[in-house]
Design a protein around this motif. Structure first.
Motif, short mmCIF file in Angstrom:
data_model
loop_
_atom_site.label_atom_id
_atom_site.label_comp_id
_atom_site.label_asym_id
_atom_site.label_seq_id
_atom_site.Cartn_x
_atom_site.Cartn_y
_atom_site.Cartn_z
N GLU A 211 0.84 -1.20 0.00
CA GLU A 211 0.00 0.00 0.00
C GLU A 211 0.88 1.26 0.00
O GLU A 211 0.56 2.25 -0.67
CB GLU A 211 -0.92 -0.01 1.22
N THR A 212 1.99 1.21 0.72
CA THR A 212 2.94 2.33 0.72
C THR A 212 3.51 2.54 -0.69
O THR A 212 3.65 3.69 -1.15
CB THR A 212 4.10 2.06 1.70
N TRP A 213 3.80 1.44 -1.39
CA TRP A 213 4.31 1.55 -2.75
C TRP A 213 3.27 2.16 -3.69
O TRP A 213 3.60 2.95 -4.58
CB TRP A 213 4.75 0.18 -3.25
N LYS A 214 2.00 1.83 -3.47
CA LYS A 214 0.94 2.45 -4.28
C LYS A 214 0.86 3.95 -4.03
O LYS A 214 0.61 4.73 -4.95
CB LYS A 214 -0.40 1.79 -3.97
N ASN A 215 1.10 4.36 -2.78
CA ASN A 215 1.13 5.81 -2.47
C ASN A 215 2.29 6.50 -3.18
O ASN A 215 2.17 7.65 -3.60
CB ASN A 215 1.23 6.02 -0.96
N ILE A 216 3.41 5.78 -3.28
CA ILE A 216 4.55 6.34 -4.02
C ILE A 216 4.17 6.56 -5.48
O ILE A 216 4.47 7.61 -6.07
CB ILE A 216 5.78 5.40 -3.89
N GLN A 217 3.52 5.56 -6.09
CA GLN A 217 3.05 5.72 -7.48
C GLN A 217 2.11 6.92 -7.61
O GLN A 217 2.23 7.72 -8.54
CB GLN A 217 2.31 4.45 -7.92
N LYS A 218 1.22 7.04 -6.65
CA LYS A 218 0.25 8.13 -6.68
C LYS A 218 0.95 9.49 -6.55
O LYS A 218 0.62 10.45 -7.26
CB LYS A 218 -0.77 7.94 -5.55
N ASN A 219 1.94 9.58 -5.65
CA ASN A 219 2.65 10.84 -5.44
C ASN A 219 3.54 11.21 -6.62
O ASN A 219 3.85 12.39 -6.82
CB ASN A 219 3.49 10.77 -4.16
N LEU A 220 3.96 10.22 -7.38
CA LEU A 220 4.79 10.50 -8.56
C LEU A 220 3.97 11.08 -9.71
O LEU A 220 4.53 11.72 -10.60
CB LEU A 220 5.48 9.21 -9.03
N ARG A 221 2.67 10.85 -9.69
CA ARG A 221 1.82 11.28 -10.79
C ARG A 221 1.92 12.80 -10.97
O ARG A 221 1.63 13.57 -10.07
CB ARG A 221 0.38 10.86 -10.52
N SER A 222 2.36 13.21 -12.14
CA SER A 222 2.51 14.63 -12.51
C SER A 222 3.49 15.39 -11.62
O SER A 222 3.47 16.63 -11.57
CB SER A 222 1.15 15.35 -12.48
N VAL A 224 6.95 17.12 -10.32
CA VAL A 224 8.01 17.88 -10.99
C VAL A 224 9.25 17.84 -10.12
O VAL A 224 9.21 18.22 -8.95
CB VAL A 224 7.58 19.34 -11.23
N ALA A 225 10.36 17.37 -10.68
CA ALA A 225 11.61 17.28 -9.91
C ALA A 225 12.20 18.68 -9.69
O ALA A 225 12.07 19.55 -10.55
CB ALA A 225 12.61 16.41 -10.68
N PRO A 226 12.84 18.90 -8.51
CA PRO A 226 12.98 17.98 -7.38
C PRO A 226 11.82 18.11 -6.42
O PRO A 226 11.32 19.19 -6.17
CB PRO A 226 14.28 18.47 -6.73
N CYS A 227 11.39 16.98 -5.84
CA CYS A 227 10.34 17.02 -4.82
C CYS A 227 10.37 15.75 -3.99
O CYS A 227 10.85 14.70 -4.45
CB CYS A 227 8.96 17.22 -5.46
N LYS A 228 9.85 15.87 -2.75
CA LYS A 228 9.80 14.70 -1.86
C LYS A 228 8.58 13.86 -2.24
O LYS A 228 7.50 14.37 -2.41
CB LYS A 228 9.72 15.14 -0.40
N ILE A 229 8.80 12.55 -2.36
CA ILE A 229 7.73 11.63 -2.73
C ILE A 229 7.17 10.91 -1.51
O ILE A 229 5.97 10.70 -1.39
CB ILE A 229 8.25 10.61 -3.77
N LEU A 230 8.06 10.55 -0.58
CA LEU A 230 7.60 9.83 0.61
C LEU A 230 8.57 10.08 1.75
O LEU A 230 9.79 10.03 1.55
CB LEU A 230 7.52 8.33 0.33
N SER A 231 8.04 10.37 2.94
CA SER A 231 8.87 10.55 4.12
C SER A 231 8.95 9.25 4.88
O SER A 231 7.97 8.51 4.98
CB SER A 231 8.28 11.63 5.04
N GLU A 232 10.16 9.00 5.43
CA GLU A 232 10.31 7.88 6.36
C GLU A 232 9.42 8.15 7.57
O GLU A 232 9.10 9.29 7.88
CB GLU A 232 11.79 7.77 6.77
N GLN A 233 9.03 7.09 8.26
CA GLN A 233 8.25 7.28 9.49
C GLN A 233 9.01 8.16 10.46
O GLN A 233 10.22 8.28 10.39
CB GLN A 233 7.99 5.92 10.14
#
Length: 517
Positions: A211-222, A224-233
């Motif tokens: 499910e975390t990996w699916k969130n990464i896919q979702k956050n990558l959608r559109s 623009v680099a550079p940007c944070k995609i996922l924060s560690e806990q």
């Protein structure tokens, strides 16, 4: 071994102290505005390829470009590049099915960076090391998502089991379970904490990470680099995830939200340990209540004293760290060799603690007290390895050389914890120089002369008690105070203040207001 986790929430962030048998061994500080933590995922833009280093500099939004070496690219680098571009351009509502993603051929271990990252594409990267000193973050393309019992590594189907699980039957059992429940295109590393767990626990962990990996896919959608995609806990949860075991007997925090989050986390993975979490609300600072503040003040600094009277000297250079062991006044017998051995064994335990506590990384050289017998040197090396066994950072301990030196390497993941426990001397303000005591009275008299000539009358002089005794000693008419009164034809009252340092003094007027000079 009993473990206590003391969590102090402050406006600037969260401080976490790990105690083992009431002794402070790790100190973590999670600032509220922290960024670029180990484990964070970023969409980076390749800025510069350096063929000579076989590396690339990647813009991830930090003030200095991050460093990505070819060896950190991951064998599945081409699959990551393809996935990144596909996820950015994906327009579907649910996102594409990763289990049907076509994996690209692996890159060769001896390849060149410009063959893989030609065209300077956008790439999904993970923080491998936080920014240290003047260096930017170090990156990796070997994406890993850690859970309580497993670690998921996308783009492969490999299943591996921790080598710390010694039972071959248990290793086979865990491997068989994971192979039967893991989705396609997800590699899995089974952690030591999974020993003895059933298929339902492992399956729940896998589902959460997928499910975390699916969130990464979702956050990558559109994106623009550079940007944070996922924060560690947050660091509290990550420490619990990595360390929580039957040895923990207390977790205390002074923040209600952290208390609830921590209790819920433990309730999910270890329901029988939920009662060890408690909320502290007693007025006294939590670190003072549990003795953490005192240990911090005594454990940091150039000199570290040991209970027996021996002590360590810790020095830092640009290239390495040096620790010198001194026997002080310790003596356990009339035998010099035995004294050296016992002091070195005691020092080894404290050195292992200091490396964890200060999070010292890189090369560490320890100058032990000279020992003649090879078996004693081997005992000290074995003891050091044993004391460093609980350390989660990768490390290596080399034998003591003929010069009495031991070399240790320890993984450097984040900046070293450095707490300044010294105080500036109030007499010299840290310069090491102060007014000579024989000239102090002359200096005060010059100030009196200045004040009297500028129409100040009825002066009160406040000084340290020792100086007060010097100025007022003798018969009334022979004291320095009396001589000043006669000389300057004004009333001068001398008073003492126990809070002043020796050379401190202040003048006050008849209204008890300080006269600023």
């Amino acid at each position: 071994m009993n473990k206590d986790l003391i969590i102090n929430a402050a406006p600037t962030g969260v401080e976490i102290a790990l105690l083992e048998d009431k002794k402070l061994v790790e100190l973590h500080n999670e600032k509220s505005d922290a960024s670029f933590a180990v484990g964070d995922l970023y969409l980076g833009k390749v800025k510069k390829l350096i063929p000579g280093l076989n590396a690339a500099f990647i813009d991830v939004g930090f003030e200095k470009d991050a460093f990505l070496h070819y060896t950190d690219l991951s064998p599945y680098a081409r699959s990551i590049l393809k996935f990144t571009q596909q996820a950015i351009g994906d327009k579907s509502e649910e996102g594409f099915d990763f289990t049907k993603f076509q994996i690209e051929p692996e890159i060769v271990k001896t390849g060149k960076i410009n063959e893989v990252l030609s065209g300077k594409p956008n790439v999904l990267v993970q923080i491998l090391k936080e920014p240290i000193a003047a260096k930017g973050p170090r990156l990796s393309c070997e994406i890993s998502l850690p859970g309580r019992y497993i670690v998921v590594t996308p783009f492969n189907d490999v299943v591996a089991v921790s080598k710390k699980i010694h039972s071959s039957e248990e290793r086979k059992r865990l491997q068989k379970i994971v192979e039967s429940i893991k989705p396609r295109n997800f590699g899995v590393i089974v952690r030591t904490a999974a020993e003895g767990k059933n298929a339902a626990d492992l399956h729940e962990d896998i589902l959460m990470l997928v499910e975390t990996w699916k969130n990464i896919q979702k956050n990558l959608r559109s994106a623009v680099a550079p940007c944070k995609i996922l924060s560690e806990q947050d660091k509290t949860t990550s420490i619990l995830r990595d360390l929580l075991n039957e040895d923990f007997n207390r977790i205390v925090t002074n923040d209600k939200n952290i208390y609830n989050d921590t209790r819920n986390y433990i309730q999910k993975f270890a329901p029988d340990k939920a009662e060890i979490v408690s909320f502290y609300n007693n007025g006294i600072p939590i670190y003072d209540q549990y003795g953490v503040t005192k240990q911090i003040k005594s454990s940091f600094g150039k000199t570290v004293n040991l209970p027996s009277g021996a002590y360590l000297i810790v020095e830092h250079t640009e290239a390495l760290h040096v620790i010198d062991v001194n026997s002080g006044y310790k003596s356990v017998s009339n035998n010099q060799e035995e004294n050296a051995l016992q002091t070195n064994l005691e020092a080894a335990e404290e050195i292992a603690r200091q490396l964890r506590l200060r999070d010292i990384g890189g090369i560490i050289v320890v100058d032990f007290i000279d020992m003649k017998h090879p078996e004693n040197k081997k005992r000290v090396q074995d003891a050091m390895e044993e004391f460093m066994r609980p350390d989660r950072a990768k490390h290596a301990v080399l034998p003591i050389s003929k010069f009495g030196l031991m070399q240790i390497t320890r993984q450097r993941m984040r900046p070293e914890v450095n707490i300044n426990t010294s105080e500036i001397c109030p007499c010299c303000n840290g310069t090491g120089k102060t007014t000579p005591s024989v000239l102090l009275v002359d200096e005060i008299e010059k100030r009196i002369h200045y004040l009297v000539t500028h129409q100040h009358k009825n002066l009160t002089l406040m000084v340290h008690p020792i100086l007060y005794s010097h100025l007022t000693k003798g018969w009334f008419f022979n004291s320095i105070q009396a001589k000043w009164k006669r000389k300057y034809k004004t009333n001068i009252i001398v008073k003492k203040n126990n809070d002043y340092y020796f050379t401190e003094y202040h003048f006050f007027d008849s209204n008890d207001e300080e006269i600023k000079l």
